[in-house]
Design an enzyme around this catalytic site. Structure first.
Site, PDB file in Angstrom:
ATOM      1  CB  SER A 253      -6.610   5.008  -2.587  1.00  0.00           C
ATOM      2  OG  SER A 253      -5.927   5.708  -1.567  1.00  0.00           O
ATOM      3  CE  LYS A 298      -3.155   3.205   0.051  1.00  0.00           C
ATOM      4  NZ  LYS A 298      -4.286   3.655  -0.771  1.00  0.00           N
TER       5      LYS A 298
END
EC number: 3.4.21.53
Length: 359
Positions: A253, A298
């Site tokens: 990611s 996140k």
């Protein structure tokens, strides 16, 4: 003992038993929480070395932040208690998801770590490739032996990292060509590989280093076709050295933010203009940005660190808008070119020009 007292005692004991059972009972879930973030333009906290180092090419000063974000995930062997899972569901900074959504059934901690390491290495390679393509810097590729099947026809003859130049004299320029050439043979016939051994392979291999390796083909286990027992791979060759040196980070990611960090270091313009930008997203060799897991965790990690803007993969926008921390602006990103354009708008203060995430 009066009946009422006995009933209350029995109920109390039953309640205590249920509470104890809920504390001890394990449930098949995994917990996610905000992890550390790393400025791809900066240095690693533990070692003080740059996250991205470029040698053999002129680089330019950068300011601000382009932070990649991470999620902390409980291990494959960990199962929370029912109480812990309920507490996690009630908290805003913990995500409780079914165990098999994160770890395929039967996957061990070691297997998960290996997979994450491989995905991270692949994302680094794609980030470098996409960044150089964005800057119109040539990137060449070579076809290599990615792995050799144990006990297969090529074991001991071909090795991981060998560069495949030709098969039966036909030049190889794609992975698919390797299988095409091999399948022209019947099982038991010989295919001749022209390779440059891994130790001598490089951006400009010397034809004198090429060797001819005859391989007796075998029959595929599932059908009547010839195989040699290797997996071909693609290795990118860059005109200068790019090192990404993060430790203890895995998964794919971080690709987008790595690519942006590389572009910023190789661009005379300071892309962030001193702003704090964080983000996430996978990236492929052509710069397309893909979705990731744990987006809400996140977002929390980025805002806690001080981010003002968050680059969000388009396919994660709907989920991200459900719990955006106050003060954090989501920026929808489809590809690397779009992310660079968004940085232009951030640098100039034109918020209205930023592509917005919608539900």
């Amino acid at each position: 003992m009066p009946r009422r007292s006995a009933t209350m005692l029995a109920a109390t004991l039953l309640l205590i038993g249920l509470l104890c059972a809920s504390v001890l009972m394990k449930v098949p879930f995994t917990e996610m929480s905000p992890g550390p973030t790393y400025n791809t333009l900066g240095v690693q906290d533990k070692t003080g070395t740059p996250v991205i180092t470029i040698t053999g090419r002129e680089t330019y000063p950068t300011t601000g932040h382009l932070n990649m974000t991470t999620v902390q995930v409980t291990g494959a062997n960990y199962q929370p208690s029912l109480v812990s899972a309920i507490v996690g569901w009630m908290r805003g900074d913990v995500l409780v998801v079914p165990h098999d959504n994160v770890y395929p059934k039967g996957q061990t901690d070691q297997e998960a770590q290996q997979q994450n390491a491989e995905e991270f290495a692949s994302s680094e390679d794609s980030a470098k490739t996409a960044a150089l393509k964005q800057l119109d810097i040539p990137v060449t590729t070579e076809i290599i032996v990615s792995s050799v099947v144990s006990g297969g026809p090529s074991e001991g003859k071909l090795h991981a990292g060998d560069q495949i130049v030709a098969v039966d004299g036909v030049a190889i320029t794609s992975r698919g060509q390797v299988a095409e050439q091999v399948m022209k043979h019947k099982p038991g016939e010989t295919a001749v590989f022209t390779v440059v051994p891994h130790a001598k392979a490089g951006p400009t291999p010397n034809p004198a280093d090429e060797v001819q390796v005859p391989i007796t083909t075998a029959k595929a286990p599932d059908e009547d076709r010839a195989i040699v027992g290797i997996t071909p791979g693609v290795d990118h060759v860059y005109p200068f050295k790019i090192d990404i040196g993060l430790q203890d980070v895995g998964g794919p990611s971080a690709g987008l933010m790595f690519a942006l960090g590389i572009v910023d270091k190789l661009t005379p313009t300071d892309l962030t203009g001193g702003k704090f930008v964080a983000g996430t997203g996978t990236i492929d060799d052509d710069g397309a940005v893909g979705p990731i897991g744990g987006i809400q965790m996140k977002l929390i990690a980025a805002r806690d660190k001080g981010a003002e803007y968050f680059f969000t993969p388009a396919d994660n926008c709907a989920e991200a808008t459900q719990g955006t921390p106050s003060g954090l602006t989501l920026v929808k990103v489809d590809n690397l070119a779009g992310a660079v354009k968004a940085l232009d708008s951030i640098r100039s203060g034109d918020r209205a020009a930023l592509p917005a995430c919608t539900k």
